[in-house]
Design an enzyme around this catalytic site. Structure first.
Site, PDB file in Angstrom:
ATOM      1  N   TYR A 276    -131.799  57.176  53.969  1.00  0.00           N
ATOM      2  CA  TYR A 276    -132.192  57.252  55.584  1.00  0.00           C
ATOM      3  C   TYR A 276    -133.516  57.651  55.756  1.00  0.00           C
ATOM      4  O   TYR A 276    -134.120  58.513  55.134  1.00  0.00           O
ATOM      5  CB  TYR A 276    -131.282  58.600  55.908  1.00  0.00           C
ATOM      6  CG  TYR A 276    -131.570  59.014  57.344  1.00  0.00           C
ATOM      7  CD1 TYR A 276    -131.165  58.176  58.457  1.00  0.00           C
ATOM      8  CD2 TYR A 276    -132.332  60.114  57.825  1.00  0.00           C
ATOM      9  CE1 TYR A 276    -131.140  58.361  59.505  1.00  0.00           C
ATOM     10  CE2 TYR A 276    -132.636  60.290  59.215  1.00  0.00           C
ATOM     11  CZ  TYR A 276    -132.123  59.716  60.037  1.00  0.00           C
ATOM     12  OH  TYR A 276    -132.206  59.801  61.305  1.00  0.00           O
TER      13      TYR A 276
ATOM     14  N   ARG B 194    -127.683  84.045  65.227  1.00  0.00           N
ATOM     15  CA  ARG B 194    -128.622  83.312  64.022  1.00  0.00           C
ATOM     16  C   ARG B 194    -127.961  83.911  62.814  1.00  0.00           C
ATOM     17  O   ARG B 194    -128.141  83.077  61.841  1.00  0.00           O
ATOM     18  CB  ARG B 194    -130.055  83.791  64.264  1.00  0.00           C
ATOM     19  CG  ARG B 194    -131.040  83.013  63.058  1.00  0.00           C
ATOM     20  CD  ARG B 194    -132.378  82.889  63.742  1.00  0.00           C
ATOM     21  NE  ARG B 194    -132.960  84.089  63.947  1.00  0.00           N
ATOM     22  CZ  ARG B 194    -133.287  85.310  63.164  1.00  0.00           C
ATOM     23  NH1 ARG B 194    -133.360  85.276  61.969  1.00  0.00           N
ATOM     24  NH2 ARG B 194    -133.827  86.247  63.712  1.00  0.00           N
TER      25      ARG B 194
ATOM     26  N   ASP C 149    -125.549  62.913  50.553  1.00  0.00           N
ATOM     27  CA  ASP C 149    -125.468  62.958  51.942  1.00  0.00           C
ATOM     28  C   ASP C 149    -124.121  61.977  52.124  1.00  0.00           C
ATOM     29  O   ASP C 149    -123.852  60.790  51.842  1.00  0.00           O
ATOM     30  CB  ASP C 149    -126.630  62.082  52.606  1.00  0.00           C
ATOM     31  CG  ASP C 149    -126.775  61.953  53.904  1.00  0.00           C
ATOM     32  OD1 ASP C 149    -125.547  62.213  54.588  1.00  0.00           O
ATOM     33  OD2 ASP C 149    -127.751  61.856  54.517  1.00  0.00           O
TER      34      ASP C 149
ATOM     35  N   LYS D 240    -123.382  62.092  63.962  1.00  0.00           N
ATOM     36  CA  LYS D 240    -122.783  60.862  63.799  1.00  0.00           C
ATOM     37  C   LYS D 240    -121.157  60.973  63.945  1.00  0.00           C
ATOM     38  O   LYS D 240    -120.703  61.204  65.014  1.00  0.00           O
ATOM     39  CB  LYS D 240    -123.083  60.174  62.568  1.00  0.00           C
ATOM     40  CG  LYS D 240    -124.569  60.395  62.218  1.00  0.00           C
ATOM     41  CD  LYS D 240    -125.719  59.754  63.262  1.00  0.00           C
ATOM     42  CE  LYS D 240    -127.163  60.265  62.889  1.00  0.00           C
ATOM     43  NZ  LYS D 240    -127.611  60.090  61.720  1.00  0.00           N
TER      44      LYS D 240
HETATM   45  C1  LIG Z   1    -128.807  60.735  61.163  1.00  0.00           C
HETATM   46  C2  LIG Z   1    -128.700  60.847  59.526  1.00  0.00           C
HETATM   47  C3  LIG Z   1    -129.459  61.715  59.062  1.00  0.00           C
HETATM   48  C4  LIG Z   1    -130.396  62.833  59.897  1.00  0.00           C
HETATM   49  O1  LIG Z   1    -129.492  63.575  60.995  1.00  0.00           O
HETATM   50  P1  LIG Z   1    -129.814  64.127  62.251  1.00  0.00           P
HETATM   51  O2  LIG Z   1    -128.737  64.988  62.730  1.00  0.00           O
HETATM   52  O3  LIG Z   1    -130.556  62.905  63.137  1.00  0.00           O
HETATM   53  O4  LIG Z   1    -130.985  65.154  62.024  1.00  0.00           O
HETATM   54  C5  LIG Z   1    -129.429  62.018  57.701  1.00  0.00           C
HETATM   55  N1  LIG Z   1    -128.577  61.267  57.007  1.00  0.00           N
HETATM   56  C6  LIG Z   1    -128.091  60.131  57.439  1.00  0.00           C
HETATM   57  C7  LIG Z   1    -127.464  59.266  56.388  1.00  0.00           C
HETATM   58  C8  LIG Z   1    -127.926  59.840  59.031  1.00  0.00           C
HETATM   59  O5  LIG Z   1    -127.386  58.815  59.235  1.00  0.00           O
END
Ligand SMILES: *Cc1c(COP(=O)(O)O)cnc(C)c1O
Length: 402
Positions: free
Chosen positions: A113, A55, A187, A212
């Site tokens: 998001y 952790r 992000d 992603k």
């Molecule tokens: C999918 C996504 C998230 C969240 O991510 P997870 O891995 O599903 O928790 C945040 N921001 C964007 C732009 C995303 O496409």
């Protein structure tokens, strides 16, 4: 006899690593042992580098993190510190909790998001952190909000945004934020560091859902937070991460390591395919609008050309005939799957109005261009000609059925 056998089974195994493995080993170990107690004390007190407990840190996770730091900081003279987390959502939560407390405010855009909007309005609000929604394309509006509200401590943004792919000017926003001693968090999930590096434009923190494009194959959930203030990251951020336990697991980190080795190849192909599909959709009579920053007609085209080194694999388009036609098109597609994610190798479609943006009131949603006829596409690595044929056949069929 049986007692000795039990000890044999239980005893830890030695790994005779005579020369290094060619691929990243997966360290599935919750803890790390010491030869001597003095060594343990030195590692615990930070006098000596070493692993203690997964952790807190793990060799697989750290190897991947070092690579991701180098990628997001590529070409920049910056010492970036990153941490992998259990998901994109935990990455966002951890950075916000590390930066903000009771009475502080976040300034952000309405078209985030969906999970991030809910995190801000349903979780952060409970900690006394209020969210101010704004049009982050309007610099005068941002400035007047910052001037009049000193409780705003963070600007949180996404560019391009989901699902209309409109872009925000990273440099202009971070310059303004810094005039008011405000931190910016970006992000960068849609772009990955291959297409856009927000640190180059002054961002303080970058987050990713590695689920992603960075993983790229849809095989795991993980997140990433990177910051250029190394001492903040190693002290405050790491403390919050290790004590909330939102750590990444070694296997998901290992899957990200696999994904990033083909990232440039994949992003080039995603971008090339999306660009060809976007232009071909714009030529179809049943399509009202195509949102893709690579199209000269897109409102963010010139900004995206400056800020991104490619236009990425995400697009959306709206069909005349609204939801009924959009559903018929989606059901007709042969090559695209319907799945609520993005960035996988295969093409994925989603109907934002009834999924990611379901909870957003129709009037607000439509103001952002998220109409009932809008389909979002995460363009995959198939042959572009096949994709174009498939989408056109589905559109032709859906329009005839009408
Ligand atoms: C999918 C996504 C998230 C969240 O991510 P997870 O891995 O599903 O928790 C945040 N921001 C964007 C732009 C995303 O496409």
């Amino acid at each position: 006899m049986n007692e000795l056998f039990a000890s044999l089974c239980v005893r830890k195994l030695d790994v005779p690593v005579l020369n290094p493995p060619q691929q990243l080993p997966l360290f599935l170990s919750s803890s790390f042992s010491f030869d001597r107690i003095e060594e343990g004390v030195d590692i615990f007190t930070g006098k000596q580098e070493g692993y203690v407990y997964s952790r807190y840190g793990n060799p697989t996770i750290e190897a991947v993190t070092r690579r991701l730091e180098a990628m997001e900081g590529f070409g920049l003279d910056m010492d970036i510190q990153g941490y992998l987390t259990s998901s994109g959502m935990s990455a966002i939560h951890l950075i916000l909790v590390s930066l903000l407390g009771q009475g502080d405010k976040v300034l952000t855009q309405a078209n985030l998001y969906g999970g991030t909007t809910e995190l801000l309005t349903r979780v952060m609000s409970g900690l006394g952190v209020e969210t101010v929604f704004s049009n982050l394309n309007d610099l005068e509006q941002i400035e007047s909000q910052l001037k009049s509200d000193p409780a705003i401590r963070v600007i949180y943004l996404e560019t391009p945004t989901n699902p209309t792919l409109s872009c925000l000017d990273l440099k202009a926003i971070t310059d303004l934020a810094h005039q008011y001693q405000i931190k910016t968090v970006v992000d960068n999930t849609f772009c990955t560091p291959y297409l856009q590096r927000p640190f180059a434009y002054g961002a303080d923190f970058v987050i990713h859902s590695t689920t992603k494009y960075l993983n790229g194959h849809g095989t795991g959930i993980a997140g990433l937070v990177l910051g250029k203030d190394k001492s903040f990251m190693k002290d405050r951020f790491w403390t919050v991460l290790k004590l909330t336990g939102a750590t990444c697991n070694p296997f998901d980190a290992w899957l990200v390591a696999n994904g990033i080795r083909t990232l440039p190849l994949r992003m080039d192909r995603h971008s090339a395919n999306a660009s060809l599909l976007a232009s071909s959709l714009a030529d179809h009579s049943g399509v009202d609008q195509v949102n893709y920053p690579g199209l000269a007609s897109h409102p963010s085209h010139s900004l995206a050309s400056r800020q991104m080194s490619g236009f990425g694999g995400m697009l959306s388009f709206s069909v005349s005939g609204g939801q009924a036609t959009a559903f018929r098109v989606m059901n007709q597609l042969k090559l695209a799957s319907m799945a609520p994610t993005l960035g996988d190798v295969d093409t994925l479609v989603l109907h934002p109005a009834t999924s990611s943006h379901l909870r957003i009131p129709k009037a607000i949603r439509e103001e952002q261009g998220i109409t009932d006829g809008l389909i979002r596409v995460s363009v995959g690595l198939e042959d572009a000609k096949d994709l174009i044929t498939d989408f056109h056949a589905a559109l032709d069929c859906a329009l005839v059925e009408k």
